[in-house]
Design a protein around this motif. Structure first.
Motif, PDB file in Angstrom:
ATOM      1  N   CYS A  42       1.013  -1.047  -0.063  1.00  0.00           N
ATOM      2  CA  CYS A  42      -0.230  -0.061   0.251  1.00  0.00           C
ATOM      3  C   CYS A  42       0.993   1.056   0.049  1.00  0.00           C
ATOM      4  O   CYS A  42       1.854   1.343   0.835  1.00  0.00           O
ATOM      5  CB  CYS A  42      -0.942  -0.180   1.309  1.00  0.00           C
ATOM      6  SG  CYS A  42      -1.649   1.519   1.515  1.00  0.00           S
ATOM      7  N   ALA A  82      -1.356  -4.005  -0.827  1.00  0.00           N
ATOM      8  CA  ALA A  82      -2.602  -3.665  -1.500  1.00  0.00           C
ATOM      9  C   ALA A  82      -3.488  -4.393  -2.224  1.00  0.00           C
ATOM     10  O   ALA A  82      -2.944  -5.488  -2.543  1.00  0.00           O
ATOM     11  CB  ALA A  82      -1.871  -2.482  -2.687  1.00  0.00           C
ATOM     12  N   CYS A 129      -4.301  -0.385   0.105  1.00  0.00           N
ATOM     13  CA  CYS A 129      -4.743  -1.722   1.134  1.00  0.00           C
ATOM     14  C   CYS A 129      -6.275  -1.495   1.467  1.00  0.00           C
ATOM     15  O   CYS A 129      -6.913  -0.249   1.206  1.00  0.00           O
ATOM     16  CB  CYS A 129      -4.185  -1.768   2.441  1.00  0.00           C
ATOM     17  SG  CYS A 129      -4.180  -0.530   3.474  1.00  0.00           S
ATOM     18  N   CYS A 154      -8.141   6.007  -2.849  1.00  0.00           N
ATOM     19  CA  CYS A 154      -7.655   5.869  -1.571  1.00  0.00           C
ATOM     20  C   CYS A 154      -8.303   7.393  -0.604  1.00  0.00           C
ATOM     21  O   CYS A 154      -9.009   8.112  -0.883  1.00  0.00           O
ATOM     22  CB  CYS A 154      -6.083   6.415  -1.918  1.00  0.00           C
ATOM     23  SG  CYS A 154      -5.888   8.370  -2.269  1.00  0.00           S
TER      24      CYS A 154
END
Ligand SMILES: [Zn+2]
Ligand SMILES: [Zn+2]
Ligand SMILES: [Zn+2]
Ligand SMILES: [Zn+2]
Length: 104
Positions: free
Chosen positions: A43, A51, A63, A77
């Motif tokens: 990630c 991730a 992730c 994100c």
């Protein structure tokens, strides 16, 4: 001697803290304690979990914890999620994300 599980040529000297692979110094990131394979799939936000997808806006690998799933297969994100109303205004190509956002 155990061989590095990435290159299978050099002797393994380290164990990745995420996947447990035994790897050589070439394929180990000492600072982060992870192997070359995990560092490619880590990630980009927290840098400690693997991730699961990339952010639909900025493209960073993220992730589960650092992202929001707007729809199966579409993940953004945390940073982009917070900024989404502004980003969508600036980039009309992202307007489909705004629609998903309203639905969720
Ligand atoms: Zn190696
Ligand atoms: Zn690993
Ligand atoms: Zn993360
Ligand atoms: Zn993003």
């Amino acid at each position: 001697m155990t061989l590095c599980e990435v290159c299978r040529r050099r002797g393994a000297r380290y164990v990745c803290r995420i996947c447990g692979r035994e790897v050589c110094e070439e394929h180990y990131d000492v600072a982060r304690g992870i192997c070359a394979i995990c560092s490619e799939t880590l990630c980009a936000v927290c840098g400690s979990r693997l991730a699961v997808d990339s952010c639909a806006v900025c493209g960073r690998l993220v992730c589960r914890k650092c992202s929001v799933e707007l729809q199966p297969g579409i993940r953004v994100c945390g940073d982009c999620y917070r900024d989404l109303p502004r980003l969508v205004k600036e980039d009309p190509r992202l307007s489909y994300l705004a629609r998903l956002l309203r639905r969720s």
